[in-house]
Write an enzyme that holds these catalytic residues in place. Structure first.
Site, short mmCIF file in Angstrom:
data_model
loop_
_atom_site.label_atom_id
_atom_site.label_comp_id
_atom_site.label_asym_id
_atom_site.label_seq_id
_atom_site.Cartn_x
_atom_site.Cartn_y
_atom_site.Cartn_z
N GLY A 1 0.91 -1.24 -0.02
CA GLY A 1 0.07 -0.01 -0.11
C GLY A 1 0.84 1.28 0.05
N ASP B 1 -1.82 0.10 17.12
CA ASP B 1 -3.07 1.00 17.87
C ASP B 1 -2.01 2.27 18.12
OD1 ASP B 1 -4.48 2.45 19.73
OD2 ASP B 1 -5.45 0.81 20.18
N HIS B 2 -2.40 3.16 17.04
CA HIS B 2 -1.36 4.27 17.20
C HIS B 2 -1.43 5.08 18.34
CE1 HIS B 2 -4.71 6.22 15.21
NE2 HIS B 2 -4.23 7.25 15.70
N HIS C 1 -8.83 2.24 20.61
CA HIS C 1 -7.91 3.45 21.34
C HIS C 1 -8.52 3.61 22.80
CE1 HIS C 1 -6.67 3.88 17.34
NE2 HIS C 1 -7.53 4.31 17.03
P1 NAP Z 1 -5.41 4.14 0.80
O1 NAP Z 1 -4.86 5.52 0.56
O2 NAP Z 1 -6.52 3.71 0.21
O3 NAP Z 1 -4.14 3.34 -0.02
C1 NAP Z 1 -4.43 1.81 -0.14
C2 NAP Z 1 -3.15 1.18 -0.80
O4 NAP Z 1 -3.54 0.04 -1.19
C3 NAP Z 1 -2.78 2.00 -2.32
O5 NAP Z 1 -1.50 1.95 -1.94
C4 NAP Z 1 -3.40 1.20 -3.21
O6 NAP Z 1 -2.53 1.26 -4.43
C5 NAP Z 1 -3.02 -0.23 -2.46
N1 NAP Z 1 -4.00 -1.42 -3.12
C6 NAP Z 1 -5.25 -1.56 -3.20
N2 NAP Z 1 -5.58 -2.56 -3.96
C7 NAP Z 1 -4.54 -3.31 -3.99
C8 NAP Z 1 -4.14 -4.59 -4.48
N3 NAP Z 1 -5.12 -5.53 -4.95
N4 NAP Z 1 -2.91 -4.96 -4.71
C9 NAP Z 1 -1.71 -4.29 -4.17
N5 NAP Z 1 -2.15 -2.82 -3.90
C10 NAP Z 1 -3.32 -2.42 -3.51
O7 NAP Z 1 -5.70 3.58 2.36
P2 NAP Z 1 -4.78 4.28 3.74
O8 NAP Z 1 -5.76 5.37 3.97
O9 NAP Z 1 -3.52 4.48 3.26
O10 NAP Z 1 -5.11 3.13 4.72
C11 NAP Z 1 -4.44 2.02 4.58
C12 NAP Z 1 -4.64 1.04 5.97
O11 NAP Z 1 -4.28 1.65 7.01
C13 NAP Z 1 -6.10 0.70 5.98
O12 NAP Z 1 -6.28 -0.39 6.95
C14 NAP Z 1 -6.46 2.03 7.21
O13 NAP Z 1 -7.66 1.54 7.90
C15 NAP Z 1 -5.27 1.96 8.10
N6 NAP Z 1 -5.36 3.36 8.46
C16 NAP Z 1 -5.14 4.52 7.84
C17 NAP Z 1 -4.71 5.67 8.51
C18 NAP Z 1 -4.59 6.97 7.74
O14 NAP Z 1 -4.30 7.88 8.29
N7 NAP Z 1 -4.79 6.84 6.25
C19 NAP Z 1 -4.92 5.83 9.90
C20 NAP Z 1 -5.08 4.52 10.76
C21 NAP Z 1 -5.39 3.31 9.84
P3 NAP Z 1 -3.17 0.92 -5.94
O15 NAP Z 1 -4.32 1.44 -6.09
O16 NAP Z 1 -1.84 1.48 -6.85
O17 NAP Z 1 -2.95 -0.41 -6.07
#
Ligand code: NAP
Length: 499
Positions: A14, A179-180, A242
């Protein structure tokens, strides 16, 4: 290899996503700048989209320029970054990732230490863990660590299924569930305040504490996460992880040693002692809310039901207040009140420990009451501690007036404390899992939450939306404490800066 500067190959699944760009790249950079990263390191980013090495380097560079600021040494740092396009749904594609990381391991003399960071949607966690195992990406001679983002399951059953799958590929000791909140400076400080001060621990029980309040409020609404949030809600998104983690740290017994096993096992005991909330008790102890339109930070904002990807009749809660009871000797009879929500008055995470009143008031008129002593732990955005006491009002007479003793983290070291992600990544590099959730904690938290989540799913809340954006939640959340003779301590009056 230095224990404090471990070499490692970090693979980020990701790597084109929001989390990688906003948190992970800047955190790795901070570790590099602070010499916490062994020069023998490499980072491999993967996602589906095709990116050249140069394009990926530019993306990492931008992330650091945006989130850290202009820096000089970026080229050396960025040269350790590699990218490979991969669809995680296709196990065969993991073979090309294996050959890249094997090559890099040799090139940088990393010694087989591998971290796999799953910064992706949870539906991919199982398949990634399984493919890493099946395609032999786990190294045979160094350490293998899997970092998993939240949410870890949707309820106990799904969390268990996920855990069972992951455990076929990784041992519990190799799994680091993020769990940040556990990486936040002041959450970590709860333990030190409690166990390094002779004045608090003797009072830290039901004889001297009347109630404890934990508030985590946001001013933001659901933003562009409507789709995810509709399936989650505040109870699963905030309370299961949290909020319960903070309660466990506040309520646990002193561990016999400050190591991962002992601390986690004390937290587990607290979670086991939580009085289950079921049936009629749910409505008495837990309040749900959903934000309506209103004014937030002087701007008109829309209701939750009008947000993108949200059902116009949504039954999803954006606010939770709850009363938790811990049935053990230390805490019998002391309510722990928690509240969390979106579109509230202030962005603030605070813990207020309210001590019991003294037996007799000598200093004020009979109809007035002395302010109770409060210990306030400011988690974010300010970081600090305030102790509310009563002292003599200056002047002729022996009157009492409230005063505050204040410690602000910012003012002591003049800089912000490291980001939670930076600390947690460094902990993982060093193999310290204390500030990650053990499976037992996750399982017990879901077991506690499940009956409430189920009841809320099955009964539509007719009063939704029931609080205005910019307020501190629904009226019923106030009544929850009112009926016990308490009130929520306001988050703003307690700010470190205002003290
Ligand atoms: P996001 O922005 O939607 O990113 C998802 C990533 O997954 C992208 O790099 C996407 O790239 C890749 N991806 C999707 N389908 C794929 C596949 N089939 N094969 C390979 N790569 C794939 O999500 P995010 O916000 O970074 O969140 C990621 C995780 O962290 C989630 O579990 C979320 O709940 C958790 N989280 C996020 C935050 C935050 O601040 N963002 C905070 C706490 C927890 P491509 O489209 O190029 O494949």
């Amino acid at each position: 290899m230095s224990e404090n500067q471990p070499s490692a190959l970090i693979t980020i699944f990701g790597a084109t996503g929001d989390l990688a760009n906003r948190k992970l790249f800047p955190s790795i950079y901070h570790l590099f700048k602070k010499d916490r990263l062994n020069p023998k390191f490499a980072v491999v980013g993967t996602a589906r989209r095709e990116l050249s090495t140069e394009e990926f380097h530019n993306q990492v560079k931008e992330s650091i320029l945006d989130h850290v600021g202009p820096e000089e040494e970026l080229d050396e740092f960025i040269s350790h970054f590699y990218y490979i396009s991969l669809d995680v749904a296709n196990t065969d594609e993991f073979s090309k990732l294996k050959s890249l990381i094997d090559q890099l391991d040799e090139h940088y003399h990393i010694g087989g230490n591998r971290i796999f960071y799953l910064a992706m949607a949870p539906q991919f966690f199982e398949t990634i863990a399984e493919s890493l195992y099946k395609k032999n990406l786990k190294s045979a001679f160094g350490f293998n660590r899997l970092i998993i983002e939240k949410p870890f399951g949707h309820d106990f059953a799904s969390a268990k299924e996920l855990n069972d799958h992951i455990r076929q590929a990784f041992d519990e000791e190799e799994i680091y569930r993020i769990d940040h909140y556990l990486g936040k400076e002041m959450v970590q400080n709860i333990e030190v305040i409690r166990f390094a001060n002779a004045i608090f621990e003797p009072l830290w029980n039901n004889r001297f504490i009347s109630n404890i309040q934990v508030t985590s409020s946001e001013t933001l609404g659901v933003e562009d996460r409507g789709r995810y949030y509709e399936g989650s809600g505040a109870l699963r998104d905030m309370v299961q992880n949290h909020m319960l983690q903070m309660v466990a740290l506040l309520a646990m017994e002193p561990p016999i040693r400050l190591n991962t096993h002992e601390i986690r096992s004390e937290k587990v005991k607290v979670l086991r002692a939580l009085r289950p909330i079921t049936g009629n008790e749910i409505a008495k102890s837990f309040i749900r809310g959903q934000y309506d339109a209103g004014v937030s930070k002087e701007k008109a904002v829309i209701a939750y039901r009008e947000e993108d990807h949200v059902d116009p009749n949504s039954n999803t809660e954006t606010f939770v207040a709850g009363k938790l009871m811990i049935d053990n000797f230390r805490w019998a009879g002391v309510p722990f009140y928690i509240r969390t929500g979106k579109r509230l008055t202030e962005k603030s995470t605070k813990i207020v420990v309210q001590f019991k009143d003294i037996p007799m008031n000598l200093y004020l008129k009979t109809e007035e009451t002395l302010n109770p002593n409060l210990l306030v732990i400011h988690i974010q955005p300010e970081e600090g501690i305030t102790l509310h006491l009563n002292a003599k009002k200056a002047g002729q007479f022996m009157d009492a007036t409230p005063i505050k003793l204040n410690f602000s983290n910012k003012s002591t070291d003049g800089m912000n404390t490291p980001e939670a992600y930076e600390k947690l990544l460094y902990d993982c590099l060093r193999g310290d899992a204390t500030n990650f959730a053990h499976w037992d904690e996750v399982a017990l938290s879901w077991t506690y939450i499940d009956p409430i989540a189920k009841a809320w799913e099955e009964t539509k809340e007719p009063s939704f939306p029931n609080y205005q954006s910019g307020s501190m939640g629904p009226k019923k959340a106030i009544e929850l404490l009112d009926k016990d003779g308490f009130h929520w301590w306001p988050v703003t009056d307690l700010d470190v800066e205002n003290c």
